[in-house]
Design a protein around this motif. Sequence first.
Motif: not given
Length: 142
Positions: A126-133
């Motif tokens: 699998g994978k992971f999607v990340w976001a910085i806020v």
Amino acid sequence: MPVSRRPRTFAARLDSRVSSTPTARHLLRAYLAALPSGDRYHDIAELLLGELFANAVQHSDAPADRLVEIRIGLVGDRLRLEVHDAGSGRPALHAATTDQEHGRGLLLVDELAERWGCCPRAGGVGKFVWAIVAPSFSFAAA
């Protein structure tokens, strides 16, 4: 010496169903409520986590019984959101046509997140999607 009450990174595994998206947002709100200035991330973070979670559920080629994991944590003064799934596909930005009802979620992530990306998960499944806020600043009227 004062003790820091800042919550550590939070993680939860949720059913891989669109109906779990409100639960993911609720957990984010609870995490932010424990931060002294969690309200500075609230609106954007909730929208981004909802989009990332829904994308993981809707577009994953993983078996339906696999869980989707969310991780939330502070890195300096930035909020990091991660959504892990067992799917092999990678998110890609594309322009939605005006008559399409779906396909704009990742465009929102791209516009509202300070940065975002996709990485393979440890172990190769699998994978992971990340976001910085980034924190938003509200200015009180004088």
